[in-house]
Design a protein around this motif. Structure first.
Motif, PDB file in Angstrom:
ATOM      1  N   TYR A 136     106.778  31.331  35.763  1.00 49.02           N
ATOM      2  CA  TYR A 136     106.315  29.982  35.412  1.00 49.02           C
ATOM      3  C   TYR A 136     107.482  29.118  34.951  1.00 49.02           C
ATOM      4  O   TYR A 136     107.643  27.983  35.389  1.00 49.02           O
ATOM      5  CB  TYR A 136     105.248  30.034  34.309  1.00 49.02           C
ATOM      6  N   GLU A 137     108.280  29.674  34.068  1.00 50.14           N
ATOM      7  CA  GLU A 137     109.393  28.913  33.494  1.00 50.14           C
ATOM      8  C   GLU A 137     110.357  28.416  34.574  1.00 50.14           C
ATOM      9  O   GLU A 137     110.740  27.239  34.592  1.00 50.14           O
ATOM     10  CB  GLU A 137     110.132  29.797  32.480  1.00 50.14           C
ATOM     11  N   ASP A 140     108.530  25.898  37.060  1.00 52.41           N
ATOM     12  CA  ASP A 140     108.240  24.651  36.351  1.00 52.41           C
ATOM     13  C   ASP A 140     109.501  23.795  36.219  1.00 52.41           C
ATOM     14  O   ASP A 140     109.481  22.583  36.474  1.00 52.41           O
ATOM     15  CB  ASP A 140     107.669  24.973  34.973  1.00 52.41           C
ATOM     16  N   GLU A 141     110.599  24.414  35.850  1.00 56.88           N
ATOM     17  CA  GLU A 141     111.856  23.671  35.688  1.00 56.88           C
ATOM     18  C   GLU A 141     112.419  23.216  37.037  1.00 56.88           C
ATOM     19  O   GLU A 141     112.940  22.108  37.163  1.00 56.88           O
ATOM     20  CB  GLU A 141     112.889  24.530  34.950  1.00 56.88           C
ATOM     21  N   LYS A 144     110.816  19.962  38.458  1.00 54.00           N
ATOM     22  CA  LYS A 144     111.024  18.699  37.740  1.00 54.00           C
ATOM     23  C   LYS A 144     112.073  17.855  38.466  1.00 54.00           C
ATOM     24  O   LYS A 144     112.945  18.391  39.144  1.00 54.00           O
ATOM     25  CB  LYS A 144     111.477  18.974  36.301  1.00 54.00           C
ATOM     26  N   HIS A 247     101.275  32.561  37.530  1.00 51.79           N
ATOM     27  CA  HIS A 247     102.352  31.832  36.856  1.00 51.79           C
ATOM     28  C   HIS A 247     102.969  30.796  37.796  1.00 51.79           C
ATOM     29  O   HIS A 247     103.194  29.645  37.405  1.00 51.79           O
ATOM     30  CB  HIS A 247     103.420  32.812  36.374  1.00 51.79           C
ATOM     31  N   TYR A 248     103.257  31.206  39.018  1.00 54.13           N
ATOM     32  CA  TYR A 248     103.802  30.259  39.982  1.00 54.13           C
ATOM     33  C   TYR A 248     102.813  29.128  40.265  1.00 54.13           C
ATOM     34  O   TYR A 248     103.166  27.947  40.267  1.00 54.13           O
ATOM     35  CB  TYR A 248     104.123  30.975  41.297  1.00 54.13           C
ATOM     36  N   LYS A 250     100.325  27.972  38.546  1.00 50.47           N
ATOM     37  CA  LYS A 250     100.148  27.087  37.393  1.00 50.47           C
ATOM     38  C   LYS A 250     101.240  26.018  37.357  1.00 50.47           C
ATOM     39  O   LYS A 250     100.956  24.833  37.129  1.00 50.47           O
ATOM     40  CB  LYS A 250     100.164  27.923  36.105  1.00 50.47           C
ATOM     41  N   ALA A 251     102.484  26.421  37.616  1.00 52.73           N
ATOM     42  CA  ALA A 251     103.594  25.465  37.616  1.00 52.73           C
ATOM     43  C   ALA A 251     103.518  24.526  38.815  1.00 52.73           C
ATOM     44  O   ALA A 251     103.768  23.319  38.692  1.00 52.73           O
ATOM     45  CB  ALA A 251     104.923  26.224  37.626  1.00 52.73           C
ATOM     46  N   ALA A 254     100.618  21.920  38.533  1.00 50.97           N
ATOM     47  CA  ALA A 254     100.941  20.919  37.508  1.00 50.97           C
ATOM     48  C   ALA A 254     101.912  19.885  38.067  1.00 50.97           C
ATOM     49  O   ALA A 254     101.747  18.674  37.849  1.00 50.97           O
ATOM     50  CB  ALA A 254     101.531  21.600  36.280  1.00 50.97           C
ATOM     51  N   ALA A 255     102.925  20.357  38.808  1.00 52.99           N
ATOM     52  CA  ALA A 255     103.914  19.441  39.382  1.00 52.99           C
ATOM     53  C   ALA A 255     103.315  18.562  40.469  1.00 52.99           C
ATOM     54  O   ALA A 255     103.635  17.374  40.583  1.00 52.99           O
ATOM     55  CB  ALA A 255     105.095  20.237  39.943  1.00 52.99           C
ATOM     56  N   ARG A 259     101.744  15.998  37.186  1.00 58.40           N
ATOM     57  CA  ARG A 259     102.999  15.307  36.905  1.00 58.40           C
ATOM     58  C   ARG A 259     103.490  14.466  38.079  1.00 58.40           C
ATOM     59  O   ARG A 259     104.293  13.566  37.894  1.00 58.40           O
ATOM     60  CB  ARG A 259     104.075  16.341  36.540  1.00 58.40           C
TER      61      ARG A 259
END
Length: 310
Positions: A136-137, A140-141, A144, A247-248, A250-251, A254-255, A259
């Motif tokens: 996820y981390e 997610d990064e 962005k 985890h993937y 979810k990120a 969201a993107a 977002r």
């Protein structure tokens, strides 16, 4: 760590003036994409006339160290870039400029229009798979926008493909699972996915294929057979268990959906090959690795993802 890792990647893309080029992200074994794109060309000669699966099985053997080095050097000379990890994540990254690929030396399994590739100038970013929450981390990064002095530039992500090993609940080692959703173990969280890969993509290759929900688990040794049978036999009808899918997703959603940092219609692909069946004694992870048995499903999934991108 994830923020620094993603910043290094986007800094590289910015320096090459590649931020606006179509980007296809693949989470996979670093060797599989590189070998699929370059092995046939790099080992020009007797090896190049072999069936492609025979060729990559040769590369997977301990004695093929020199051949693997030869493929890697050829790749670095012909459009592959390796981004050294300086963040402490231990997640390696390769970037492939498809305009530098020799189309005449690609395996027959990868089809593409050379003129369209030259015109659109797509890139492939391959990231080594992490485990659990780190997935996820990092995703997610990565998704962005690139930010410099309060100016944000979105990266032009066209597709995200996730492939890897997973435990299977309804088949055997080496079989393939195509995800329709990810259910996060121990929570009410679930992530349906519109998967560009289908069961039909993998049929006819001598491997069994199962399509359905995957359970994202917290670890490899934290389940018991009763829980796993529940996911298999109940209305969940799960086909396997892995550690990264929820985890993937979810990120990614969201993107894409909230977002709006990447396109909302980003193409998603999830496929796994079975490393074990925890419901069968003698077929668990403790029984040993797949070895050469894992080569065929690994490269079948890799080839299908690449053919979709091309």
């Amino acid at each position: 760590h994830g923020e620094l890792w993603a910043s290094n990647i986007k800094d590289f893309l910015a320096k090459k003036d590649w931020l606006d080029r179509p980007l296809h992200i693949i989470s996979a074994n670093l060797h599989s994409v590189m070998n699929s794109l370059y092995a046939k060309a790099a080992l020009n000669g007797t090896h190049a006339r072999q069936d492609f699966i025979d060729l990559v099985e040769l590369l997977s053997q301990d004695a093929a160290k020199n051949q693997r080095r030869q493929v890697e050097q050829y790749a670095l000379d012909n459009g592959m870039y390796f981004i050294e990890d300086q963040s402490g994540t231990s997640i390696g990254v390769q970037i492939f400029d498809l305009t530098e690929i020799d189309f005449d030396k690609l395996p027959d399994e990868i089809k593409g229009n050379k003129e369209e590739i030259q015109q659109e100038q797509p890139l492939i970013l391959v990231m080594d798979d992490a485990l659990g929450e780190q997935d996820y981390e990092t995703m997610d990064e990565l998704l962005k926008p690139y930010e410099v002095k309060e100016t944000q530039t979105p990266i032009n992500v066209h597709s995200i493909s996730i492939m890897g090993k997973a435990g299977i609940l309804c088949g055997d080692k080496g079989d393939i699972m195509v995800a329709t959703a990810h259910v996060f173990e121990g929570t009410a969280d679930n992530y349906p996915v519109e998967n560009d890969l289908k069961k039909s993509d993998f049929e006819g290759y001598g491997l069994k294929v199962f399509e359905g929900p995957m359970v994202t688990v917290l670890g490899t040794s934290l389940q018991n057979k009763e829980i796993l049978r529940f996911f298999l036999k109940s209305s969940w009808e799960a086909v396997g268990l892995e550690m990264e899918g929820a985890h993937y997703q979810k990120a990614i959603q969201a993107a894409a959906k909230i977002r709006k940092s990447i396109r909302e219609d980003v193409t998603l692909r999830y496929a796994y090959y079975a490393s074990d069946n925890p419901l069968i004694t003698g077929a668990t992870l403790a029984s040993g690795s797949l070895g050469l048995e894992g080569v065929r499903p690994t490269y079948l999934v890799t080839m299908k993802i690449l053919s979709k991108i091309f």
